[in-house]
Motif scaffolding. Sequence first.
Motif, PDB file in Angstrom:
ATOM      1  N   THR A  34      50.827  75.811  55.626  1.00  0.00           N
ATOM      2  CA  THR A  34      51.276  74.660  54.837  1.00  0.00           C
ATOM      3  C   THR A  34      50.404  74.497  53.597  1.00  0.00           C
ATOM      4  OG1 THR A  34      49.858  73.122  56.065  1.00  0.00           O
ATOM      5  CG2 THR A  34      52.109  73.431  56.877  1.00  0.00           C
ATOM      6  N   LEU A  35      50.902  73.722  52.638  1.00  0.00           N
ATOM      7  CA  LEU A  35      50.164  73.348  51.436  1.00  0.00           C
ATOM      8  C   LEU A  35      50.106  71.829  51.355  1.00  0.00           C
ATOM      9  CD1 LEU A  35      51.418  75.579  48.467  1.00  0.00           C
ATOM     10  CD2 LEU A  35      49.143  75.593  49.490  1.00  0.00           C
ATOM     11  N   GLU A  36      48.931  71.307  51.028  1.00  0.00           N
ATOM     12  CA  GLU A  36      48.761  69.861  50.851  1.00  0.00           C
ATOM     13  C   GLU A  36      48.142  69.612  49.475  1.00  0.00           C
ATOM     14  OE1 GLU A  36      46.078  66.151  52.617  1.00  0.00           O
ATOM     15  OE2 GLU A  36      46.038  68.103  53.612  1.00  0.00           O
ATOM     16  N   LYS A  37      48.860  68.925  48.616  1.00  0.00           N
ATOM     17  CA  LYS A  37      48.322  68.625  47.293  1.00  0.00           C
ATOM     18  C   LYS A  37      47.323  67.487  47.405  1.00  0.00           C
ATOM     19  CE  LYS A  37      49.665  67.981  42.475  1.00  0.00           C
ATOM     20  NZ  LYS A  37      50.786  67.872  41.514  1.00  0.00           N
ATOM     21  N   ILE A  38      46.112  67.698  46.858  1.00  0.00           N
ATOM     22  CA  ILE A  38      45.060  66.685  46.991  1.00  0.00           C
ATOM     23  C   ILE A  38      44.595  66.132  45.652  1.00  0.00           C
ATOM     24  CG2 ILE A  38      44.235  67.626  49.183  1.00  0.00           C
ATOM     25  CD1 ILE A  38      41.847  68.796  47.507  1.00  0.00           C
ATOM     26  N   ALA A  39      44.977  66.797  44.569  1.00  0.00           N
ATOM     27  CA  ALA A  39      44.601  66.350  43.225  1.00  0.00           C
ATOM     28  C   ALA A  39      45.496  67.079  42.243  1.00  0.00           C
ATOM     29  CB  ALA A  39      43.126  66.647  42.942  1.00  0.00           C
ATOM     30  N   ASP A  40      45.444  66.689  40.977  1.00  0.00           N
ATOM     31  CA  ASP A  40      46.219  67.402  39.967  1.00  0.00           C
ATOM     32  C   ASP A  40      45.846  68.878  39.974  1.00  0.00           C
ATOM     33  OD1 ASP A  40      47.483  65.102  39.192  1.00  0.00           O
ATOM     34  OD2 ASP A  40      46.211  64.751  37.420  1.00  0.00           O
ATOM     35  N   ASP A  74      40.548  82.177  49.511  1.00  0.00           N
ATOM     36  CA  ASP A  74      40.725  82.629  50.894  1.00  0.00           C
ATOM     37  C   ASP A  74      42.190  82.869  51.243  1.00  0.00           C
ATOM     38  OD1 ASP A  74      37.998  82.667  51.378  1.00  0.00           O
ATOM     39  OD2 ASP A  74      37.952  80.645  52.190  1.00  0.00           O
ATOM     40  N   THR A  75      42.399  83.841  52.110  1.00  0.00           N
ATOM     41  CA  THR A  75      43.734  84.139  52.618  1.00  0.00           C
ATOM     42  C   THR A  75      43.981  83.333  53.884  1.00  0.00           C
ATOM     43  OG1 THR A  75      43.146  85.935  54.169  1.00  0.00           O
ATOM     44  CG2 THR A  75      43.350  86.512  51.821  1.00  0.00           C
ATOM     45  N   ALA A  76      45.170  83.479  54.444  1.00  0.00           N
ATOM     46  CA  ALA A  76      45.411  82.998  55.800  1.00  0.00           C
ATOM     47  C   ALA A  76      44.824  84.020  56.782  1.00  0.00           C
ATOM     48  CB  ALA A  76      46.912  82.814  56.019  1.00  0.00           C
ATOM     49  N   TRP A  77      45.013  83.784  58.085  1.00  0.00           N
ATOM     50  CA  TRP A  77      44.376  84.623  59.109  1.00  0.00           C
ATOM     51  C   TRP A  77      44.866  86.073  59.100  1.00  0.00           C
ATOM     52  CZ3 TRP A  77      40.708  82.888  62.715  1.00  0.00           C
ATOM     53  CH2 TRP A  77      40.500  81.503  62.775  1.00  0.00           C
ATOM     54  N   THR A  78      46.160  86.271  58.826  1.00  0.00           N
ATOM     55  CA  THR A  78      46.766  87.602  58.956  1.00  0.00           C
ATOM     56  C   THR A  78      47.592  87.922  57.718  1.00  0.00           C
ATOM     57  OG1 THR A  78      48.797  86.749  59.972  1.00  0.00           O
ATOM     58  CG2 THR A  78      46.951  87.287  61.461  1.00  0.00           C
ATOM     59  N   GLU A  81      50.896  85.860  57.943  1.00  0.00           N
ATOM     60  CA  GLU A  81      50.721  84.467  57.534  1.00  0.00           C
ATOM     61  C   GLU A  81      50.466  84.361  56.033  1.00  0.00           C
ATOM     62  OE1 GLU A  81      49.003  81.603  60.871  1.00  0.00           O
ATOM     63  OE2 GLU A  81      47.606  83.221  60.388  1.00  0.00           O
ATOM     64  N   THR A  82      49.748  85.325  55.488  1.00  0.00           N
ATOM     65  CA  THR A  82      49.451  85.294  54.061  1.00  0.00           C
ATOM     66  C   THR A  82      50.706  85.549  53.228  1.00  0.00           C
ATOM     67  OG1 THR A  82      47.173  85.986  54.501  1.00  0.00           O
ATOM     68  CG2 THR A  82      47.973  86.265  52.245  1.00  0.00           C
ATOM     69  N   GLU A  83      51.589  86.413  53.722  1.00  0.00           N
ATOM     70  CA  GLU A  83      52.881  86.607  53.044  1.00  0.00           C
ATOM     71  C   GLU A  83      53.646  85.286  52.999  1.00  0.00           C
ATOM     72  OE1 GLU A  83      54.246  88.957  51.410  1.00  0.00           O
ATOM     73  OE2 GLU A  83      53.467  90.901  52.070  1.00  0.00           O
ATOM     74  N   ALA A  84      53.653  84.565  54.127  1.00  0.00           N
ATOM     75  CA  ALA A  84      54.336  83.269  54.166  1.00  0.00           C
ATOM     76  C   ALA A  84      53.660  82.279  53.227  1.00  0.00           C
ATOM     77  CB  ALA A  84      54.344  82.730  55.598  1.00  0.00           C
ATOM     78  N   LEU A  85      52.335  82.325  53.169  1.00  0.00           N
ATOM     79  CA  LEU A  85      51.592  81.434  52.281  1.00  0.00           C
ATOM     80  C   LEU A  85      51.910  81.724  50.818  1.00  0.00           C
ATOM     81  CD1 LEU A  85      49.415  79.315  51.688  1.00  0.00           C
ATOM     82  CD2 LEU A  85      47.704  81.134  51.910  1.00  0.00           C
ATOM     83  N   LEU A  86      51.992  82.983  50.448  1.00  0.00           N
ATOM     84  CA  LEU A  86      52.296  83.348  49.070  1.00  0.00           C
ATOM     85  C   LEU A  86      53.683  82.853  48.656  1.00  0.00           C
ATOM     86  CD1 LEU A  86      50.844  86.983  48.900  1.00  0.00           C
ATOM     87  CD2 LEU A  86      49.830  84.882  47.989  1.00  0.00           C
ATOM     88  N   SER A  87      54.641  82.944  49.572  1.00  0.00           N
ATOM     89  CA  SER A  87      55.987  82.429  49.284  1.00  0.00           C
ATOM     90  C   SER A  87      55.951  80.920  49.099  1.00  0.00           C
ATOM     91  CB  SER A  87      56.940  82.792  50.426  1.00  0.00           C
ATOM     92  OG  SER A  87      57.111  84.188  50.514  1.00  0.00           O
ATOM     93  N   LEU A  88      55.154  80.272  49.928  1.00  0.00           N
ATOM     94  CA  LEU A  88      55.017  78.820  49.844  1.00  0.00           C
ATOM     95  C   LEU A  88      54.402  78.408  48.507  1.00  0.00           C
ATOM     96  CD1 LEU A  88      55.481  76.305  51.660  1.00  0.00           C
ATOM     97  CD2 LEU A  88      53.126  76.576  52.457  1.00  0.00           C
ATOM     98  N   ILE A  89      53.385  79.132  48.082  1.00  0.00           N
ATOM     99  CA  ILE A  89      52.741  78.839  46.800  1.00  0.00           C
ATOM    100  C   ILE A  89      53.732  79.034  45.653  1.00  0.00           C
ATOM    101  CG2 ILE A  89      50.941  79.585  45.185  1.00  0.00           C
ATOM    102  CD1 ILE A  89      49.260  80.331  47.677  1.00  0.00           C
ATOM    103  N   LYS A  90      54.483  80.119  45.694  1.00  0.00           N
ATOM    104  CA  LYS A  90      55.468  80.385  44.636  1.00  0.00           C
ATOM    105  C   LYS A  90      56.481  79.242  44.550  1.00  0.00           C
ATOM    106  CE  LYS A  90      57.751  82.845  41.576  1.00  0.00           C
ATOM    107  NZ  LYS A  90      58.422  84.096  41.961  1.00  0.00           N
TER     108      LYS A  90
END
Length: 256
Positions: A34-40, A74-78, A81-90
């Motif tokens: 997941t991604l959580e926005k904490i500041a601009d 930092d990446t995710a654990w695997t 998971e990092t592939e999923a994280l990259l899609s989420l960031i995009k």
Amino acid sequence: MLKKFLAALALVALAACATNEETSQQAEALPAPTLEKIADNVWIHKSYDYVDPWGLVLSQGLVVRTEGGVALVDTAWTDEETEALLSLIKNEVGESPDIAIVTHAHADKMGGMGALQKNGIGGRAHPLTNEDAPARGLRKTMYSILDGTDREMLLGAEDEEGVTVFYPGPGHTRDNIVVYYAPAKVLFGGCLIRTGASKNLGNTADGDVGHWAQAVRNIAEAFPDAEIVIPSHGPMGGRELLDHTIELAEKAAAAQ
């Protein structure tokens, strides 16, 4: 005798199947990154894995969007998971990371290097991180932060986008670094910094307990304007997390 042997063999096979099934179920049960926005222009990314003896463990990293692009800390654990994280960031940030900074050589910080390399994202880490990674079954980053002009980054110099990489000395590991984003006054302390609820230093297997407190003091001195402090394994806080970690480290060192 043969019947007894076959019966025992069947029990072993059954146990192995049960273990494999349990492992598979655990993998399927892992929460998605997941991604959580904490500041601009600043997000915390979160991913999970099962780690003995702690069970389900949260690991956090940082995403920072600057005028020059997006930086992933930092990446995710695997890789998966990092592939999923990259899609989420995009999808949520609007663009993919241009660069990744790894804060030390453990799987929760760089277990997804394969995914970064597959997607053409350059990774950077302390030279000691790249030295330790292969022995821990991890891929090295493409670059070491001390290469060329990057030498200043480990001395705490701010780059043109307001991102500072700082090496405070050994603590959680001999190679641990922290990342500071000046525009939002956000300090990512990684596994070197403990949460407010922590009663101990956590995993010290590769640590330098005797220098841990001094490492955090070095961080506090280097970033006096930091207001948001983010640890790897729990809720963010303020500068009280630095003080709390120093206290835990001093107690641990005294007990050695």
